[in-house]
Structure formats: C-alpha cells, structure tokens
Design an enzyme around this catalytic site. Structure first.
Site, PDB file in Angstrom:
ATOM      1  N   ARG A 189       1.309 -13.837   1.506  1.00 59.14           N
ATOM      2  CA  ARG A 189       0.671 -13.753   3.127  1.00 59.14           C
ATOM      3  C   ARG A 189      -0.639 -14.187   3.144  1.00 59.14           C
ATOM      4  O   ARG A 189      -1.653 -14.044   2.413  1.00 59.14           O
ATOM      5  CB  ARG A 189       0.765 -12.005   3.293  1.00 59.14           C
ATOM      6  CG  ARG A 189       2.288 -11.604   3.351  1.00 59.14           C
ATOM      7  CD  ARG A 189       2.070  -9.906   3.348  1.00 59.14           C
ATOM      8  NE  ARG A 189       1.275  -9.386   2.415  1.00 59.14           N
ATOM      9  CZ  ARG A 189       0.906  -8.038   2.504  1.00 59.14           C
ATOM     10  NH1 ARG A 189       1.137  -7.321   3.275  1.00 59.14           N
ATOM     11  NH2 ARG A 189       0.339  -7.801   1.521  1.00 59.14           N
ATOM     12  N   THR A 198      -1.956  -4.713   9.487  1.00 55.88           N
ATOM     13  CA  THR A 198      -2.961  -4.911  10.502  1.00 55.88           C
ATOM     14  C   THR A 198      -3.289  -6.217  10.394  1.00 55.88           C
ATOM     15  O   THR A 198      -4.527  -6.453   9.884  1.00 55.88           O
ATOM     16  CB  THR A 198      -4.017  -3.845  10.344  1.00 55.88           C
ATOM     17  OG1 THR A 198      -4.513  -3.737   9.076  1.00 55.88           O
ATOM     18  CG2 THR A 198      -3.703  -2.667  10.699  1.00 55.88           C
ATOM     19  N   ASP A 216      10.404   3.194   6.538  1.00 55.82           N
ATOM     20  CA  ASP A 216       9.904   1.770   6.762  1.00 55.82           C
ATOM     21  C   ASP A 216      11.191   1.432   7.749  1.00 55.82           C
ATOM     22  O   ASP A 216      12.421   1.592   8.000  1.00 55.82           O
ATOM     23  CB  ASP A 216      10.130   1.147   5.647  1.00 55.82           C
ATOM     24  CG  ASP A 216       9.366  -0.232   5.774  1.00 55.82           C
ATOM     25  OD1 ASP A 216       8.208  -0.261   4.977  1.00 55.82           O
ATOM     26  OD2 ASP A 216       9.714  -1.136   6.547  1.00 55.82           O
ATOM     27  N   CYS A 255      -6.183  -8.930   3.105  1.00 60.30           N
ATOM     28  CA  CYS A 255      -7.617  -8.138   3.330  1.00 60.30           C
ATOM     29  C   CYS A 255      -8.851  -9.069   3.492  1.00 60.30           C
ATOM     30  O   CYS A 255      -9.128  -9.208   4.697  1.00 60.30           O
ATOM     31  CB  CYS A 255      -7.757  -7.565   2.025  1.00 60.30           C
ATOM     32  SG  CYS A 255      -6.491  -6.238   2.148  1.00 60.30           S
ATOM     33  N   THR A 279      -6.259  -1.109   7.150  1.00 60.66           N
ATOM     34  CA  THR A 279      -7.434  -1.397   7.578  1.00 60.66           C
ATOM     35  C   THR A 279      -7.723  -1.744   9.141  1.00 60.66           C
ATOM     36  O   THR A 279      -6.941  -2.511   9.653  1.00 60.66           O
ATOM     37  CB  THR A 279      -7.938  -2.553   6.897  1.00 60.66           C
ATOM     38  OG1 THR A 279      -7.429  -2.245   5.367  1.00 60.66           O
ATOM     39  CG2 THR A 279      -9.328  -3.126   6.813  1.00 60.66           C
ATOM     40  N   VAL A 320       0.669  -1.219   0.064  1.00 63.57           N
ATOM     41  CA  VAL A 320      -0.065  -0.008  -0.005  1.00 63.57           C
ATOM     42  C   VAL A 320       0.940   1.184   0.068  1.00 63.57           C
ATOM     43  O   VAL A 320       0.642   2.082  -0.859  1.00 63.57           O
ATOM     44  CB  VAL A 320      -0.943   0.042   1.189  1.00 63.57           C
ATOM     45  CG1 VAL A 320      -1.484   1.484   1.522  1.00 63.57           C
ATOM     46  CG2 VAL A 320      -1.917  -1.137   0.886  1.00 63.57           C
ATOM     47  N   ARG A 345      14.135  -3.937   2.977  1.00 67.50           N
ATOM     48  CA  ARG A 345      13.198  -3.355   1.943  1.00 67.50           C
ATOM     49  C   ARG A 345      13.730  -1.858   1.327  1.00 67.50           C
ATOM     50  O   ARG A 345      13.436  -1.708   0.376  1.00 67.50           O
ATOM     51  CB  ARG A 345      11.672  -3.146   2.765  1.00 67.50           C
ATOM     52  CG  ARG A 345      10.728  -2.431   1.825  1.00 67.50           C
ATOM     53  CD  ARG A 345      10.107  -3.112   0.743  1.00 67.50           C
ATOM     54  NE  ARG A 345       8.912  -2.577   0.340  1.00 67.50           N
ATOM     55  CZ  ARG A 345       8.664  -2.530  -1.107  1.00 67.50           C
ATOM     56  NH1 ARG A 345       9.235  -3.422  -1.779  1.00 67.50           N
ATOM     57  NH2 ARG A 345       7.521  -2.008  -1.377  1.00 67.50           N
TER      58      ARG A 345
HETATM   59  N1  LIG Z   1      -2.220  -5.326   0.382  1.00 68.80           N
HETATM   60  C1  LIG Z   1      -3.563  -4.875  -0.029  1.00 68.80           C
HETATM   61  O1  LIG Z   1      -3.895  -5.045  -0.981  1.00 68.80           O
HETATM   62  C2  LIG Z   1      -4.012  -3.868   0.840  1.00 68.80           C
HETATM   63  C3  LIG Z   1      -5.144  -3.272   0.226  1.00 68.80           C
HETATM   64  C4  LIG Z   1      -5.869  -2.422   0.969  1.00 68.80           C
HETATM   65  C5  LIG Z   1      -5.486  -2.218   2.439  1.00 68.80           C
HETATM   66  N2  LIG Z   1      -4.686  -2.698   2.863  1.00 68.80           N
HETATM   67  C6  LIG Z   1      -4.258  -2.469   4.215  1.00 68.80           C
HETATM   68  O2  LIG Z   1      -3.063  -1.777   4.021  1.00 68.80           O
HETATM   69  C7  LIG Z   1      -2.201  -1.862   5.239  1.00 68.80           C
HETATM   70  C8  LIG Z   1      -0.922  -2.254   5.009  1.00 68.80           C
HETATM   71  O3  LIG Z   1      -0.972  -3.289   4.188  1.00 68.80           O
HETATM   72  P1  LIG Z   1       0.315  -3.750   3.048  1.00 68.80           P
HETATM   73  O4  LIG Z   1      -0.328  -4.755   2.221  1.00 68.80           O
HETATM   74  O5  LIG Z   1       0.902  -2.443   2.514  1.00 68.80           O
HETATM   75  O6  LIG Z   1       1.240  -4.236   3.933  1.00 68.80           O
HETATM   76  P2  LIG Z   1       2.995  -4.886   3.855  1.00 68.80           P
HETATM   77  O7  LIG Z   1       3.359  -5.762   4.943  1.00 68.80           O
HETATM   78  O8  LIG Z   1       3.162  -5.013   2.311  1.00 68.80           O
HETATM   79  O9  LIG Z   1       3.704  -3.521   4.257  1.00 68.80           O
HETATM   80  C9  LIG Z   1       3.726  -2.891   5.538  1.00 68.80           C
HETATM   81  C10 LIG Z   1       5.276  -2.081   5.559  1.00 68.80           C
HETATM   82  O10 LIG Z   1       5.022  -1.334   6.821  1.00 68.80           O
HETATM   83  C11 LIG Z   1       6.383  -1.807   7.519  1.00 68.80           C
HETATM   84  N3  LIG Z   1       6.326  -1.424   9.007  1.00 68.80           N
HETATM   85  C12 LIG Z   1       5.743  -2.137   9.815  1.00 68.80           C
HETATM   86  N4  LIG Z   1       5.899  -1.649  10.941  1.00 68.80           N
HETATM   87  C13 LIG Z   1       6.437  -0.439  11.006  1.00 68.80           C
HETATM   88  C14 LIG Z   1       6.668   0.492  11.536  1.00 68.80           C
HETATM   89  N5  LIG Z   1       6.410   0.505  12.933  1.00 68.80           N
HETATM   90  N6  LIG Z   1       7.163   1.701  11.268  1.00 68.80           N
HETATM   91  C15 LIG Z   1       7.258   1.677  10.068  1.00 68.80           C
HETATM   92  N7  LIG Z   1       7.215   0.687   9.053  1.00 68.80           N
HETATM   93  C16 LIG Z   1       6.777  -0.419   9.523  1.00 68.80           C
HETATM   94  C17 LIG Z   1       6.783  -3.085   6.989  1.00 68.80           C
HETATM   95  O11 LIG Z   1       8.228  -3.208   7.220  1.00 68.80           O
HETATM   96  C18 LIG Z   1       6.252  -2.971   5.533  1.00 68.80           C
HETATM   97  O12 LIG Z   1       7.249  -2.689   4.675  1.00 68.80           O
HETATM   98  C19 LIG Z   1      -3.070  -3.165   6.021  1.00 68.80           C
HETATM   99  O13 LIG Z   1      -3.816  -2.622   6.918  1.00 68.80           O
HETATM  100  C20 LIG Z   1      -3.770  -3.697   5.033  1.00 68.80           C
HETATM  101  O14 LIG Z   1      -4.959  -4.318   5.614  1.00 68.80           O
HETATM  102  C21 LIG Z   1      -3.835  -3.632   2.121  1.00 68.80           C
END
Ligand SMILES: NC(=O)c1ccc[n+]([C@@H]2O[C@H](COP(=O)([O-])OP(=O)(O)OC[C@H]3O[C@@H](n4cnc5c(N)ncnc54)[C@H](O)[C@@H]3O)[C@@H](O)[C@H]2O)c1
Length: 451
Positions: free
Chosen positions: A362, A116, A29, A291, A151, A11, A34
């Site tokens: 995941r 989340t 991050d 999700c 989310t 995201v 990464r």
């Molecule tokens: N992947 C999807 O398709 C999607 C779509 C809509 C919403 N979401 C929501 O968006 C959110 C993020 O999802 P994602 O898929 O991008 O996750 P992800 O795991 O791909 O990325 C999250 C990033 O956050 C970093 N991170 C974790 N803790 C951290 C911290 N304390 N400080 C800084 N960085 C930190 C991680 O290292 C990682 O690179 C979630 O709540 C998910 O439910 C995801």
C-alpha cells in the site's frame, strides 16, 4: 465484557487475536474474502502466524485449507468450535470472524480499526471511518463504549465520528454511550515489537471512560499504557509520531541530494555524525506505506482548516515524495556515464513492497521509481519474493515476479532491503558496464550509486 473489532487488517487482526486470549471477541469486516481466509486460519498479511490465529478462532473452519498451514493438533479433522454458547453468553474466550452485522449486536465495546487513507489530492479520505461509524451506530446500545484506533487528525473522533454514531443510534454521547481513542503503533513485518509489547496511549470521552478504556488495554498490553487527558491529545500524539519521522527522513533525503552533488558518501557522513550522542539515526530512502507517508497530510489538513499553513510538515512531504523521481534520474545519469543507451536499457528493480520483509504494497513509493524509469524508455523487470503479483497488477498495473530472473540486466536498482537480496552478488546479473544502484545502502557487492 464482549468486544467487537471493526476492520480486521494489519491493525485489527493482531489486536483481535490478542484480546481473544482473554475475552470474547467478534471480528467484523466488510471484506468477505478476508473473513473467509481468516475463518480458515490464514492471515495473508502475515502479521499473525496461522497457528496462533487458529488457537483463538471460534469458527475455525479448515475446509479446503492447506493442511500444512493448520494448527497441528487440529489438522483439519477437529470440528470447528461454534459461535453458539458464545451468543448465549457463556464465558468463553476466543475470536469469531464475520461479515454479519447481527453478530456484533451483543457486544459492549466496539473498537474501530479501519483504514484512513488520503485521496489522489492527498486530502484525508474519511469514508471508511464514516461508514464503520454508521455500522456501529446501528447496533449501539446504552452503556456501550466505542474506541477508535485509526490514525486521524485531532478532533476527528469527536467532530466527525461521534455525530454519526449519535445519528445512527438515536443515543446521546457521554450520556447513553461513550467513546475512546487509542492509537495503534504497530510496525508491519516487525516480529519483535508486536502489539502487546508496545506501550499503548489510551483516552476516554470523560474521566470515567478514560479509566475503563485504559484498564481494558492494560489487561492485555504487557508493555503498559499511558492514559492521555483527552481524546484530542491522544489523536494528536499519534499523528505527530509519524510526522516527526517523515520530517527527519526528509532532512536526510535532502542531505543525500546535497552530498551526491558534492561527491561525498552520505552513509559515511551519517555514520560519522552518528557518533555524537544526540545525533538521530535516520537514513535516506523512499517513504511509503500506510502511515508515515500519509499521516502528515492529516495533520496538515487540520492545520489548514484552522487557518495555519504548515511549512515544515508539507516541505517534508514534498521532499520525500520526490525521491522516486530522483532515484530514477540518478540511475539514468549512471547509464549515460557508462555509455549505455537509455531506450530499451534493461533494469531489474529489487522489491516493490513499501518496506522490507513484509508483503504490504500500500502506498509504496517504489512505483515512482518504476514509472519514471519506464518514462525514460527503459524496460523494467520487478522482482519481489514478498509481494503478491496479482495485488500489484491490480493496484499499480505493474507486473512482478516472485523468483529471481536469470538473465542479465543493464541496471539493477535495489529499492527494498528484503533479506533475500542482501547476500546475492548482483554483479553476476549485470551486462558489461551495467550499474547497480542501492537505495537502501545494504548490498554486499560493488555498487555504482546509492542514496
Ligand atoms: N498498518 C500499520 O502499520 C498501522 C500502524 C499504526 C496505525 N495504523 C492505522 O490503523 C488504521 C488501520 O490500518 P490497517 O493497516 O489495519 O488497514 P487495513 O487496510 O490493513 O485494514 C483495514 C480493514 O478494515 C476493513 N474495513 C474497511 N472499511 C470497513 C467498514 N466500513 N467496516 C468494517 N471493516 C472495514 C477492510 O476490509 C480491512 O480489512 C489506519 O488508520 C492506519 O493509519 C496502521
């Protein structure tokens, strides 16, 4: 205006890249690997093309990177642009990626896009949200706006995150700093519905902040925005989008189980019913990923906290979580029918990612099929050209191969509809009396079983 994006995953990175075309953006991050890949202009999630990422990167450092993946005009020769000037407030646009908290101190918008997940008991795990709020709280200043995109259940931003920001910063909410919530709707692997092309729901902690948050997103989201009346409304809207999909898929999964007993082809039934204008086109399958298989638990948790036991939401989850076990048992029944001894029967599983044409493993529910088949004593080979073998080994203790195995198998189970699988005649890879089970109903060859 200077924006910090906290969490550069599926995201955060596309969002950071998009904002960076117009604003000064710092991507933060905690994952050093990464960030070092991103600085080299490489996105291993494949959500942002390397060339497009490199176009906005300010600290692009192609040292040791693969020249074929570099932006052709820079091609590993141009010295990287630096963050200097950027910190001095020069009006440059672009993305600077870092693990250094100092670098985000001068931002005035903080957008949090951290994971989340749920824990092993399917309870929401807010640890990344709590930790990232503590991080932002340390650098928060008067007038800043913190926007959450992760989310969550309705209430999480104001009841969980804001008190952490207040405590860490010593500032007062809605007086010194403000908040917003704008849920992300991207779909990993979908190159058509990219972040700027999906209408974005926005919200703010007071009407003035709502307007500011909305206009920030409206400045880059070409599909437009919808300003919700409150943060809770925006949080609830996001979590029900995925819960609705989950429940609808659970319904067709139940239909598939019923029609299999009745020996009726489920896909033919759905095709016939789909000719009615208001019949919804859902298909049976495994429901994994970050999700759809997770978000309903967030809503359920909140409902339970306030004394309401959700019936339909959790029934949907139970149904969808049972499908891996079901697929494995259907394959075993086909082996019995074809006189194939179960113990040591060889099975090729096609695909382990949670969805097609995407490297994301995941919360993939294909692992339920694999674990169950192994429990029956079969020998499983997993072929996935998209998944990283080391990541799958690390996450699930399952070996995978990226190239099509050449030997023959007693059973082939297509679990993910990667393009690479569709036109292969897998009958050539079958032993005598072998069975093909097509979970996704996409194979172009004769199959013995499908959902
Ligand atoms: N992947 C999807 O398709 C999607 C779509 C809509 C919403 N979401 C929501 O968006 C959110 C993020 O999802 P994602 O898929 O991008 O996750 P992800 O795991 O791909 O990325 C999250 C990033 O956050 C970093 N991170 C974790 N803790 C951290 C911290 N304390 N400080 C800084 N960085 C930190 C991680 O290292 C990682 O690179 C979630 O709540 C998910 O439910 C995801």
């Amino acid at each position: 205006m200077k924006i910090a994006i906290i969490g550069l995953g599926y995201v955060g990175l596309p969002l950071a890249r998009l904002f960076a075309t117009k604003y000064a953006v710092i991507g933060f991050d905690i994952n050093e690997k990464r960030v070092s890949e991103l600085i080299k202009g490489i996105d291993t999630t494949l959500e942002v093309e390397n060339e497009i990422l490199q176009e906005v990167l300010l600290n692009f450092n192609p040292t040791n990177c693969n020249p074929e993946q570099c932006h052709p005009e820079r091609a590993c020769t141009e010295p990287s642009r630096s963050i200097e000037g950027f910190v001095e407030g020069k009006p440059i646009t672009g993305l600077y990626c870092t693990t250094n908290l100092e670098a985000i101190k001068s931002c005035n918008y903080y957008i949090i896009t951290v994971p989340t997940p749920v824990d092993k008991n399917n309870k929401p795990d807010l640890t990344p949200l709590v930790k990232s709020s503590e991080t932002v709280g340390k650098v928060l200043k008067k007038g800043d706006i913190v926007i959450y995109e992760s989310t969550v259940y309705p209430g999480a931003t104001e009841e969980v995150c804001i008190p952490i920001l207040e405590k860490a910063s010593g500032l007062t909410f809605n007086k010194d700093f403000f908040a917003g919530y704008s849920p992300e709707r991207i779909n990993p692997g979908d190159k058509e519905h990219t972040v700027e092309k999906i209408l974005k729901v926005t919200s703010g902690s007071n009407p003035e902040t709502g307007v500011k948050v909305n206009s920030l997103y409206a400045s880059v989201i070409t599909a437009g925005t919808h300003l919700a009346p409150s943060i809770k409304v925006a949080e609830a809207a996001k979590v029900i989008e995925n819960s609705q999909r989950d429940i609808n898929i659970a319904f067709v999964n139940e239909l598939a189980k019923i029609f299999n007993i009745l020996d009726i082809d489920t896909s033919a039934v759905l095709e016939a019913a789909g000719t009615k204008w208001n019949f919804l086109p859902f298909k049976p399958g495994l429901v994994g990923g970050h999700c759809i298989g997770v978000d309903p638990y967030y809503l359920a948790q909140k409902a339970q906290e306030v004394g309401y036991h959700p019936e339909i939401i959790l029934a949907g989850r139970r149904m969808n979580d049972s499908m891996g076990n079901y697929v494995a048992s259907e394959v075993i029944k086909l082996f019995v029918k074809n006189d194939i001894p179960i113990k040591k029967a060889t099975v090729l599983v096609l695909g382990i990612t949670f969805k097609e044409n995407c490297p994301d493993v995941r919360n993939t529910r294909v692992v339920d099929v694999i674990y169950n088949l192994k429990e029956y004593g079969t020998e499983v080979t997993v072929f996935d050209p998209w998944a990283s073998p080391s990541e799958v080994q690390h996450e699930y203790n399952i070996q995978t191969v990226k190239n099509r195995p050449q030997q023959k198998f007693d059973g082939i189970v297509l679990t993910v509809a990667h393009n690479e699988f569709i036109n292969i005649d897998f009958n050539k890879h079958l032993n005598k009396n072998g069975v093909i089970y097509d979970v996704k109903g996409v194979l172009d060859c004769e199959v013995q079983g499908k959902l």
